[in-house]
Design a protein around this motif. Structure first.
Motif, PDB file in Angstrom:
ATOM      1  N   ILE A 387      -0.227  12.384 -12.906  1.00  0.00           N
ATOM      2  CA  ILE A 387      -1.145  12.774 -12.414  1.00  0.00           C
ATOM      3  C   ILE A 387      -1.686  11.160 -12.180  1.00  0.00           C
ATOM      4  CG2 ILE A 387      -3.357  14.186 -11.673  1.00  0.00           C
ATOM      5  CD1 ILE A 387      -1.001  16.399 -11.958  1.00  0.00           C
ATOM      6  N   VAL A 388      -2.259  10.961 -13.557  1.00  0.00           N
ATOM      7  CA  VAL A 388      -3.477  10.058 -13.791  1.00  0.00           C
ATOM      8  C   VAL A 388      -3.253   8.680 -13.832  1.00  0.00           C
ATOM      9  CG1 VAL A 388      -4.024   8.886 -15.859  1.00  0.00           C
ATOM     10  CG2 VAL A 388      -3.827  11.124 -16.114  1.00  0.00           C
ATOM     11  N   ALA A 389      -1.736   8.865 -13.335  1.00  0.00           N
ATOM     12  CA  ALA A 389      -1.086   7.152 -12.864  1.00  0.00           C
ATOM     13  C   ALA A 389      -1.004   7.127 -11.637  1.00  0.00           C
ATOM     14  CB  ALA A 389       0.384   7.207 -13.903  1.00  0.00           C
ATOM     15  N   ALA A 390      -1.091   8.299 -10.748  1.00  0.00           N
ATOM     16  CA  ALA A 390      -0.870   8.466  -9.057  1.00  0.00           C
ATOM     17  C   ALA A 390      -2.710   8.162  -8.711  1.00  0.00           C
ATOM     18  CB  ALA A 390      -0.750   9.461  -8.934  1.00  0.00           C
ATOM     19  N   VAL A 391      -3.821   9.123 -10.063  1.00  0.00           N
ATOM     20  CA  VAL A 391      -4.654   7.798  -9.190  1.00  0.00           C
ATOM     21  C   VAL A 391      -5.107   6.882  -9.706  1.00  0.00           C
ATOM     22  CG1 VAL A 391      -7.605   8.436 -10.637  1.00  0.00           C
ATOM     23  CG2 VAL A 391      -5.336  10.878 -10.143  1.00  0.00           C
ATOM     24  N   THR A 392      -4.094   5.604 -10.807  1.00  0.00           N
ATOM     25  CA  THR A 392      -4.388   5.015 -10.810  1.00  0.00           C
ATOM     26  C   THR A 392      -4.675   4.224  -9.516  1.00  0.00           C
ATOM     27  OG1 THR A 392      -4.661   5.016 -13.109  1.00  0.00           O
ATOM     28  CG2 THR A 392      -3.968   2.967 -12.621  1.00  0.00           C
ATOM     29  N   LEU A 393      -2.981   4.362  -9.566  1.00  0.00           N
ATOM     30  CA  LEU A 393      -2.820   3.632  -8.303  1.00  0.00           C
ATOM     31  C   LEU A 393      -3.830   3.624  -6.939  1.00  0.00           C
ATOM     32  CD1 LEU A 393       0.042   2.296  -7.228  1.00  0.00           C
ATOM     33  CD2 LEU A 393       0.390   4.316  -6.530  1.00  0.00           C
ATOM     34  N   LEU A 394      -4.566   4.930  -7.007  1.00  0.00           N
ATOM     35  CA  LEU A 394      -5.556   4.414  -5.235  1.00  0.00           C
ATOM     36  C   LEU A 394      -6.631   4.011  -5.824  1.00  0.00           C
ATOM     37  CD1 LEU A 394      -4.225   8.953  -4.794  1.00  0.00           C
ATOM     38  CD2 LEU A 394      -3.886   6.613  -3.621  1.00  0.00           C
ATOM     39  N   ILE A 395      -6.791   3.835  -7.255  1.00  0.00           N
ATOM     40  CA  ILE A 395      -8.040   3.361  -7.352  1.00  0.00           C
ATOM     41  C   ILE A 395      -7.859   2.023  -7.257  1.00  0.00           C
ATOM     42  CG2 ILE A 395      -9.135   5.172  -7.660  1.00  0.00           C
ATOM     43  CD1 ILE A 395      -9.071   4.258 -11.128  1.00  0.00           C
ATOM     44  N   MET A 396      -7.033   0.737  -7.361  1.00  0.00           N
ATOM     45  CA  MET A 396      -6.372  -0.196  -7.895  1.00  0.00           C
ATOM     46  C   MET A 396      -6.748  -1.169  -6.510  1.00  0.00           C
ATOM     47  SD  MET A 396      -2.857  -1.616  -8.969  1.00  0.00           S
ATOM     48  CE  MET A 396      -2.893  -0.067 -10.211  1.00  0.00           C
ATOM     49  N   PRO A 397      -7.156  -1.976  -6.327  1.00  0.00           N
ATOM     50  CA  PRO A 397      -7.110  -2.911  -4.992  1.00  0.00           C
ATOM     51  C   PRO A 397      -6.330  -3.098  -4.989  1.00  0.00           C
ATOM     52  CG  PRO A 397      -8.598  -3.179  -6.966  1.00  0.00           C
ATOM     53  CD  PRO A 397      -7.544  -3.021  -7.780  1.00  0.00           C
ATOM     54  N   LYS A 398      -6.708  -3.444  -2.930  1.00  0.00           N
ATOM     55  CA  LYS A 398      -5.048  -2.807  -2.801  1.00  0.00           C
ATOM     56  C   LYS A 398      -4.235  -4.304  -2.426  1.00  0.00           C
ATOM     57  CE  LYS A 398      -6.776   0.530   1.024  1.00  0.00           C
ATOM     58  NZ  LYS A 398      -6.986   0.719   2.354  1.00  0.00           N
TER      59      LYS A 398
END
Length: 406
Positions: A387-398
């Protein structure tokens, strides 16, 4: 693309020194060498600290090498072949702890050297840094890696003589694979681009390296504990080999599908779907009881397929990013190797001492509290980390994860 089968074969042999080591090492060290789990966790972590320090150095050596590159491949696979024979097939001639340290250093150093060479030469092997070409190369490479993981993961389980014969067989196959793939490295050396960490970070490399660490931790934990969970928690010792095959076969079969989806829909949404599949699989694992063979087999297929997306997409995106950043590939993939491998010793250090504290004994008579701790570490902890990895992916610059793929 005619030579991509050699990429698959080279990757296959490299993979034998990755996840399979962490799958088999705890039980091998405890049962065959007589070491406790806390000691094994500390040894693995110590070796990886050494490994981390050498990865950038190995990348620099590869970047500045001016001789035939096949010699680099020979050194890498040669170290692995000798290391595997000494580790699994030769009885320790010194203290078991020192023997384990020495042989693992040999195996992991060869693996690191070969992996940085393979990934760092992605542009040359694919013919360009175009993301579409990188995904095509990555598909062949990662399918080879999965095949190698399957072979090395189930080898000691299916061989009648267990680890001793496995070490000799693996050493011989690694040597044969070098002879079959040496033409892959027959090309003139080219002057390396200078390594510039600022360019790498400016292009978004720091985000990808962070995601590589966080996202790799869950599968590293489950790989470390897989045999314990199957044989001691689910009470399915005869299923372990088949379940490993299911997991990695599902991953390998899913890789071409994920690659096609990423080219069509973009990296970010496809990676997020795969991560959510992993979360669902971890939740399902936490709810299993002893004897739940079929439900766990379904979970292995789903989680294996999800891992396939991460294996093929993330290295391809990183290789493409290096092309945009214009920085040295060998040293950059030395950092990538550092990031991806960091998860495995962290996993061993996190979970093996925790099991040792509650009195868990591999293949022994364990209490309910020890088995509950095993379930918590195998399923609940990886779920939270994913879940932490998914959040990291979501906040990463597109622009980092969704470059144009056509």
């Amino acid at each position: 693309m005619n030579g991509y089968w050699r990429v698959s074969l080279f990757a296959m042999m490299l993979a034998s020194a990755g996840l399979p080591i962490y799958i088999h090492l705890p039980r091998f060290a405890a049962v065959d060498l007589g070491l406790n789990l806390a000691t094994v966790g500390a040894i693995v972590m110590g070796i990886r600290v050494f490994d981390f320090a050498q990865d950038p150095i190995l990348g620099r050596i590869i970047d500045h090498w001016r001789g035939p590159r096949r010699r680099l491949a020979a050194i890498a696979l040669g170290m692995m072949a000798v290391g595997f024979v000494l580790l699994f097939s030769v009885r320790p001639v010194i203290d078991a702890r020192l023997w384990l340290i020495a042989t693992l250093v040999l195996v992991f150093s060869g693996y690191s050297f070969g992996a940085i060479l393979l990934y760092g030469d992605s542009a040359a092997l694919a013919g360009s840094t175009n993301p579409k070409d990188q995904l095509s190369l990555a598909t062949y490479r990662e399918v080879g890696l999965i095949a190698g993981v399957i072979f090395a993961a189930v080898g000691p389980v299916v061989l009648s003589d267990g680890f001793r014969l496995f070490g000799w067989a693996l050493g011989a196959l690694i040597i044969l694979s070098y002879l079959a793939t040496r033409n892959l490295w027959d090309r003139p050396a080219t002057p390396p681009a200078p390594f510039d960490i600022r360019k790498l970070l400016a292009a978004g490399g720091g985000w990808l390296l962070l995601l590589a660490v966080v996202n790799s931790l869950p599968v590293a934990i489950t790989s470390t504990l897989f045999l314990f969970f199957v044989e001691d928690r689910l009470m399915l010792p005869n299923w372990s080999g088949g379940l490993l095959i299911l997991f990695f076969a599902a991953s390998g079969l899913a890789i071409p599908i994920w690659s096609r989806l990423a080219r069509h829909f973009g990296v970010r949404p496809i990676l997020l779907i795969a991560m959510l599949m992993s979360v669902a699989a971890f939740i399902g694992s936490a709810l299993l009881d002893a004897g739940d063979a079929i439900p766990f087999a379904i979970i292995c297929v789903a989680s294996g397929a999800a891992v396939g997306a991460e294996l093929v997409i993330l290295p391809a995106v990183f290789a493409s990013l290096l092309g945009r950043a214009g920085t040295a590939t060998g040293q950059s993939f030395g950092l990538w190797s550092f990031a991806t491998k960091l998860s495995l010793p962290l996993a061993a250090l996190m979970v093996l001492p925790a099991l040792d504290v509650v009195g868990f004994v591999p293949a022994g008579d364990n209490s309910d509290s020890a088995l509950d701790q095993l379930t918590l570490l195998y399923a609940v902890l990886p779920c939270a980390l994913k879940i932490v990895a998914a959040v990291t992916l979501l906040i990463m610059p597109k622009h980092v994860t969704n470059p144009p793929l056509d």
